[in-house]
Design a protein around this motif. Structure first.
Motif, PDB file in Angstrom:
ATOM      1  N   TYR A   1       2.135  14.550  20.870  1.00 26.40           N
ATOM      2  CA  TYR A   1       1.118  13.656  20.305  1.00 26.40           C
ATOM      3  C   TYR A   1       1.629  12.213  20.242  1.00 26.40           C
ATOM      4  CZ  TYR A   1      -1.378  17.905  19.156  1.00 26.40           C
ATOM      5  OH  TYR A   1      -2.053  19.107  19.244  1.00 26.40           O
ATOM      6  N   ALA A   2       2.528  11.892  21.150  1.00 28.30           N
ATOM      7  CA  ALA A   2       3.127  10.547  21.154  1.00 28.30           C
ATOM      8  C   ALA A   2       2.113   9.459  21.470  1.00 28.30           C
ATOM      9  CB  ALA A   2       4.279  10.501  22.156  1.00 28.30           C
ATOM     10  N   THR A   3       1.017   9.829  22.124  1.00 27.07           N
ATOM     11  CA  THR A   3       0.008   8.820  22.485  1.00 27.07           C
ATOM     12  C   THR A   3      -0.977   8.532  21.354  1.00 27.07           C
ATOM     13  OG1 THR A   3      -1.410  10.538  23.440  1.00 27.07           O
ATOM     14  CG2 THR A   3       0.140   9.441  24.921  1.00 27.07           C
ATOM     15  N   ASP A   4      -0.895   9.275  20.271  1.00 28.66           N
ATOM     16  CA  ASP A   4      -1.787   9.019  19.137  1.00 28.66           C
ATOM     17  C   ASP A   4      -1.607   7.596  18.622  1.00 28.66           C
ATOM     18  OD1 ASP A   4      -2.784  11.553  19.224  1.00 28.66           O
ATOM     19  OD2 ASP A   4      -1.960  12.211  17.301  1.00 28.66           O
ATOM     20  N   LYS A   5      -2.699   6.963  18.274  1.00 28.33           N
ATOM     21  CA  LYS A   5      -2.643   5.626  17.672  1.00 28.33           C
ATOM     22  C   LYS A   5      -2.470   5.791  16.162  1.00 28.33           C
ATOM     23  CE  LYS A   5      -5.586   3.412  21.144  1.00 28.33           C
ATOM     24  NZ  LYS A   5      -6.857   2.662  21.377  1.00 28.33           N
ATOM     25  N   LYS A   6      -1.225   5.898  15.746  1.00 29.57           N
ATOM     26  CA  LYS A   6      -0.936   6.179  14.332  1.00 29.57           C
ATOM     27  C   LYS A   6      -1.503   5.096  13.405  1.00 29.57           C
ATOM     28  CE  LYS A   6       1.649   9.829  15.335  1.00 29.57           C
ATOM     29  NZ  LYS A   6       1.759   9.761  16.815  1.00 29.57           N
ATOM     30  N   HIS A   7      -1.561   3.851  13.913  1.00 26.93           N
ATOM     31  CA  HIS A   7      -2.061   2.757  13.085  1.00 26.93           C
ATOM     32  C   HIS A   7      -3.561   2.884  12.806  1.00 26.93           C
ATOM     33  CE1 HIS A   7      -2.876   1.423  17.225  1.00 26.93           C
ATOM     34  NE2 HIS A   7      -3.906   0.773  16.710  1.00 26.93           N
ATOM     35  N   ALA A   8      -4.230   3.797  13.508  1.00 31.34           N
ATOM     36  CA  ALA A   8      -5.665   3.996  13.256  1.00 31.34           C
ATOM     37  C   ALA A   8      -5.915   4.664  11.911  1.00 31.34           C
ATOM     38  CB  ALA A   8      -6.283   4.838  14.381  1.00 31.34           C
ATOM     39  N   LEU A   9      -4.908   5.352  11.372  1.00 35.84           N
ATOM     40  CA  LEU A   9      -5.053   5.995  10.060  1.00 35.84           C
ATOM     41  C   LEU A   9      -4.781   4.972   8.956  1.00 35.84           C
ATOM     42  CD1 LEU A   9      -5.510   8.742   8.546  1.00 35.84           C
ATOM     43  CD2 LEU A   9      -3.018   8.858   8.362  1.00 35.84           C
ATOM     44  N   GLN A  10      -5.828   4.563   8.277  1.00 33.00           N
ATOM     45  CA  GLN A  10      -5.720   3.609   7.161  1.00 33.00           C
ATOM     46  C   GLN A  10      -6.594   4.108   6.002  1.00 33.00           C
ATOM     47  OE1 GLN A  10      -3.641   1.122   7.152  1.00 33.00           O
ATOM     48  NE2 GLN A  10      -3.106   1.027   9.329  1.00 33.00           N
ATOM     49  N   PRO A  11      -6.233   5.239   5.397  1.00 36.10           N
ATOM     50  CA  PRO A  11      -7.083   5.829   4.358  1.00 36.10           C
ATOM     51  C   PRO A  11      -7.203   4.985   3.099  1.00 36.10           C
ATOM     52  CG  PRO A  11      -4.969   6.942   4.441  1.00 36.10           C
ATOM     53  CD  PRO A  11      -5.017   6.029   5.624  1.00 36.10           C
ATOM     54  N   PHE A  12      -6.282   4.044   2.923  1.00 29.54           N
ATOM     55  CA  PHE A  12      -6.335   3.156   1.750  1.00 29.54           C
ATOM     56  C   PHE A  12      -6.838   1.773   2.144  1.00 29.54           C
ATOM     57  CE2 PHE A  12      -3.291   6.473   0.864  1.00 29.54           C
ATOM     58  CZ  PHE A  12      -3.614   6.849  -0.429  1.00 29.54           C
TER      59      PHE A  12
ATOM     60  N   TYR B   1      -7.215  -1.649   4.650  1.00 28.16           N
ATOM     61  CA  TYR B   1      -6.265  -2.472   5.405  1.00 28.16           C
ATOM     62  C   TYR B   1      -6.418  -3.928   4.990  1.00 28.16           C
ATOM     63  CZ  TYR B   1      -4.014  -4.423   9.630  1.00 28.16           C
ATOM     64  OH  TYR B   1      -3.211  -5.106  10.497  1.00 28.16           O
ATOM     65  N   GLY B   2      -5.322  -4.669   5.084  1.00 26.90           N
ATOM     66  CA  GLY B   2      -5.395  -6.107   4.870  1.00 26.90           C
ATOM     67  C   GLY B   2      -5.277  -6.507   3.413  1.00 26.90           C
ATOM     68  N   PRO B   3      -5.751  -7.703   3.080  1.00 25.13           N
ATOM     69  CA  PRO B   3      -5.555  -8.253   1.733  1.00 25.13           C
ATOM     70  C   PRO B   3      -6.286  -7.484   0.638  1.00 25.13           C
ATOM     71  CG  PRO B   3      -7.056  -9.647   2.991  1.00 25.13           C
ATOM     72  CD  PRO B   3      -6.477  -8.652   3.957  1.00 25.13           C
ATOM     73  N   ARG B   4      -7.256  -6.625   1.026  1.00 26.32           N
ATOM     74  CA  ARG B   4      -7.998  -5.889   0.006  1.00 26.32           C
ATOM     75  C   ARG B   4      -7.759  -4.390   0.123  1.00 26.32           C
ATOM     76  NH1 ARG B   4     -13.027  -9.425  -1.891  1.00 26.32           N
ATOM     77  NH2 ARG B   4     -12.935  -7.807  -3.454  1.00 26.32           N
ATOM     78  N   ASN B   5      -6.581  -4.016   0.625  1.00 25.89           N
ATOM     79  CA  ASN B   5      -6.283  -2.592   0.661  1.00 25.89           C
ATOM     80  C   ASN B   5      -6.023  -2.079  -0.753  1.00 25.89           C
ATOM     81  OD1 ASN B   5      -3.771  -3.706   0.143  1.00 25.89           O
ATOM     82  ND2 ASN B   5      -2.679  -2.289   1.464  1.00 25.89           N
ATOM     83  N   CYS B   6      -5.940  -0.764  -0.896  1.00 26.25           N
ATOM     84  CA  CYS B   6      -5.852  -0.153  -2.226  1.00 26.25           C
ATOM     85  C   CYS B   6      -4.534  -0.508  -2.910  1.00 26.25           C
ATOM     86  CB  CYS B   6      -5.999   1.353  -2.106  1.00 26.25           C
ATOM     87  SG  CYS B   6      -5.852   2.218  -3.685  1.00 26.25           S
ATOM     88  N   LEU B   7      -4.627  -1.060  -4.098  1.00 31.53           N
ATOM     89  CA  LEU B   7      -3.454  -1.461  -4.860  1.00 31.53           C
ATOM     90  C   LEU B   7      -2.633  -0.251  -5.308  1.00 31.53           C
ATOM     91  CD1 LEU B   7      -2.067  -3.983  -6.108  1.00 31.53           C
ATOM     92  CD2 LEU B   7      -3.437  -3.602  -8.158  1.00 31.53           C
ATOM     93  N   GLY B   8      -3.296   0.883  -5.499  1.00 35.50           N
ATOM     94  CA  GLY B   8      -2.619   2.077  -6.008  1.00 35.50           C
ATOM     95  C   GLY B   8      -2.144   3.027  -4.929  1.00 35.50           C
ATOM     96  N   LYS B   9      -1.980   2.543  -3.709  1.00 32.58           N
ATOM     97  CA  LYS B   9      -1.596   3.406  -2.581  1.00 32.58           C
ATOM     98  C   LYS B   9      -0.295   4.163  -2.843  1.00 32.58           C
ATOM     99  CE  LYS B   9      -0.201   3.054   2.290  1.00 32.58           C
ATOM    100  NZ  LYS B   9      -0.111   2.144   3.469  1.00 32.58           N
TER     101      LYS B   9
ATOM    102  N   TYR C   1      -9.518  14.900   6.203  1.00 29.64           N
ATOM    103  CA  TYR C   1     -10.393  14.954   5.025  1.00 29.64           C
ATOM    104  C   TYR C   1     -10.197  13.676   4.201  1.00 29.64           C
ATOM    105  CZ  TYR C   1     -12.834  17.380   1.174  1.00 29.64           C
ATOM    106  OH  TYR C   1     -13.727  17.776   0.184  1.00 29.64           O
ATOM    107  N   PRO C   2     -10.527  12.516   4.778  1.00 30.98           N
ATOM    108  CA  PRO C   2     -10.297  11.249   4.070  1.00 30.98           C
ATOM    109  C   PRO C   2     -11.165  11.159   2.815  1.00 30.98           C
ATOM    110  CG  PRO C   2     -11.674  10.904   6.008  1.00 30.98           C
ATOM    111  CD  PRO C   2     -11.196  12.315   6.075  1.00 30.98           C
ATOM    112  N   PRO C   3     -10.577  10.915   1.658  1.00 28.41           N
ATOM    113  CA  PRO C   3     -11.373  10.812   0.423  1.00 28.41           C
ATOM    114  C   PRO C   3     -12.492   9.776   0.524  1.00 28.41           C
ATOM    115  CG  PRO C   3      -9.057  11.010  -0.116  1.00 28.41           C
ATOM    116  CD  PRO C   3      -9.129  10.847   1.376  1.00 28.41           C
ATOM    117  N   VAL C   4     -12.210   8.637   1.174  1.00 31.00           N
ATOM    118  CA  VAL C   4     -13.241   7.635   1.442  1.00 31.00           C
ATOM    119  C   VAL C   4     -13.554   7.741   2.932  1.00 31.00           C
ATOM    120  CG1 VAL C   4     -13.867   5.200   1.378  1.00 31.00           C
ATOM    121  CG2 VAL C   4     -12.360   6.157  -0.383  1.00 31.00           C
TER     122      VAL C   4
END
Length: 514
Positions: free
Chosen positions: A437-448, A450-458, A376-379
């Motif tokens: 669930y070891a094969t899950d790509k955990k890095h795919a979850l980026q709800p805030f 990614y990168g230089p413009r990710n959420c400052l309030g994470k 249920y990602p807020p964004v």
């Protein structure tokens, strides 16, 4: 007779001219469709034929609140790259995050935000005031540097008592009301919003909105919620630039109260900022910490207004949204709820022992929050970027310049190539010792993002979510009311269009404060 014949001839010429103009318009429009399908730079990308020809299918889904679900269905049918409108691509691969939103190699430009999505229309572009989200890359760096001190680990520790003040007020209210009526039903969407808005108002302006005190929405908050639906109209109108100004002029007539609500939102924010800036003694709120770092501030008063408006939306509704969705999923899976409640209640001798630092060590609590953000990602939508000259490679796919591209979060988190059993609520997938669930790509979850413009309030959001959920489950058993059993069936108009989440709460009397 001559006059009648002359009039008839004139009418015939007008009629012929009308037909010619109509045929010309139809031919022009058809030529656009033909170009989009057969000659457009994105013509080789998969997707529905109608969506390749026209943005109309997208606009219809946008206005109906079904856009994210529709795009997810397209990904299931066409793959991890989908052309869902003539010049727009959606990616659902978890590896696309770094290519679209991440830092670029030396000499490579950061992909710019698509102004059609981020910038609302204004009468005079020279009067536009940017906040940290919709600013260009140069101003974003400047503004982010100013606010970084206010969202640092040091600042979070200073603000812990402020968080606890309102979370404890929430618990106190619920204890009072359940004592008065053991069968009372609570709309937890409201309860979470009351808490997050009071917290952020105090952080921004050194005074709450008193939503927890009055247990009802302030007119300012109601005006903010109304702006979400207004934003959908703006984004849709942007696809028809020829008639954009005419369509914009119609909105106030169709919804006379909308302009007044926008005006109220701006005026109230400005008044609160002005009042806060009159306070001279040091305070550990956002503006106090900003001023502590930069006496010159480096920010105009109008920029302060713009960013305060942003914080009051981005730092409130999103947190309350996640808590609402996670509460529903936990209640729909009683075994998961029991595991979480047992972990929280077993970790603390009393409710007063619950703290930001200690909550970070609760592994199942963290797993539940991560899974809530995935389900249920807020964004939930993609954050569009414009491909620069020369094009870019996104997950081994070349995208030509000028295209608008995004990673659609809802689709990414429902992609079976990223997550096993993507439609199932499984907090255990986030536990380090889980092998299923070891094969899950955990890095795919980026709800805030990614990168230089990710959420400052994470980090602040995580601390606030942990505190609210832990205090609630430490003090209450929660039951989902029958009328909210299908709560998750919702539309998305920028944010989730949440109905009431009705719950009954039973106090855990064996837990006492120290």
């Amino acid at each position: 007779m001559g006059v009648i014949e002359s009039a008839g001839a004139l009418g015939s010429r007008i009629s012929n001219l009308t037909v010619i103009v109509a045929l010309a318009l139809v031919t022009y429009q058809l030529s656009i469709y033909v170009y989009n399908i057969f000659f457009h730079p994105l013509r080789k990308f998969p997707g529905p034929l109608l969506s390749a020809a026209s943005c109309l299918p997208l606009c219809r889904k946008n206005l109906s609140g079904d856009q994210q679900f529709w795009i997810t269905e397209l990904h299931a049918k066409y793959g991890e790259v989908v052309r869902y409108s003539p010049n727009e691509l959606s990616f659902s691969s978890g590896d696309a995050w770094k290519d679209i939103y991440g830092h670029r190699k030396a000499g490579q430009p950061i992909l710019k935000k698509n102004p059609k999505f981020y910038l609302a229309p204004v009468a005079n572009e020279h009067e536009r005031v940017f906040n940290i989200i919709d600013s260009d890359n140069v101003n974003h760096t400047r503004i982010r540097r100013i606010f970084s001190n206010a969202f640092s680990d040091r600042a979070l520790k200073l603000q812990e008592q402020l968080f606890l003040k309102y979370v404890d007020k929430l618990v106190s209210n619920l204890l009072r009301d359940t004592k008065a009526d053991p069968n009372a039903k609570f709309n937890m969407v409201n309860q979470y919003n009351f808490t997050t808005f009071d917290v952020m108002s105090d952080l921004c302006f050194s005074e709450p909105l008193n939503l927890l005190e009055n247990t009802e929405y302030h007119s300012w908050v109601a005006a903010m919620f109304a702006n979400f639906r207004y934003g959908i109209y703006l984004f849709t109108i942007r696809y028809y630039q020829v008639v954009e100004k005419s369509l914009l002029a119609l909105i106030p007539r169709l919804n006379p109260g909308m302009a007044e609500k926008q005006k109220l939102h701006h005026q109230f924010t400005q008044a609160r900022v002005d009042k806060r800036m009159e306070i001279k003694e040091k305070r550990p709120d956002i503006w106090g910490l900003v001023l502590e770092k930069d006496e010159e501030l480096g920010m105009t008063r109008k920029e302060m207004y713009a960013n305060a408006q942003l914080f009051m939306i981005a730092g409130t509704e999103t947190t309350a949204t996640l808590l609402s969705g996670l509460t529903y999923y936990l209640l729909a899976h009683p075994d998961k709820m029991k595991l979480l409640a047992d972990e929280i209640r077993g970790a603390f001798p009393s409710t007063d022992d619950i703290s930001i630092e200690k909550l970070q060590s609760l592994k199942y609590l963290h797993a539940c929050i991560e899974e809530g953000l995935r389900m249920y990602p807020p964004v939930s939508n993609g954050l569009p970027r414009v491909v620069p000259e020369g094009g870019v490679m996104v997950d081994d796919t070349f995208v030509p310049p000028g295209a608008s591209i995004s990673l659609t979060q809802y689709s990414c988190y429902r992609n079976p190539k990223n997550f096993k059993d993507p439609y199932d609520f499984v907090p255990e997938r986030w536990l380090a010792d889980n092998t299923e669930y070891a094969t899950d790509k955990k890095h795919a979850l980026q709800p805030f993002s990614y990168g230089p413009r990710n959420c400052l309030g994470k980090n602040m959001a995580y601390h606030e979510m942990r505190l609210i959920l832990a205090k609630l489950l430490y003090n209450f058993d929660i039951k989902l009311c029958e009328e909210s059993s299908q709560w998750i069936d919702q539309k998305i108009y920028i944010m989730w269009d949440k109905p009431e989440l009705k719950c009954q709460l039973v106090p855990i009397r064996s837990h006492r404060t120290s």
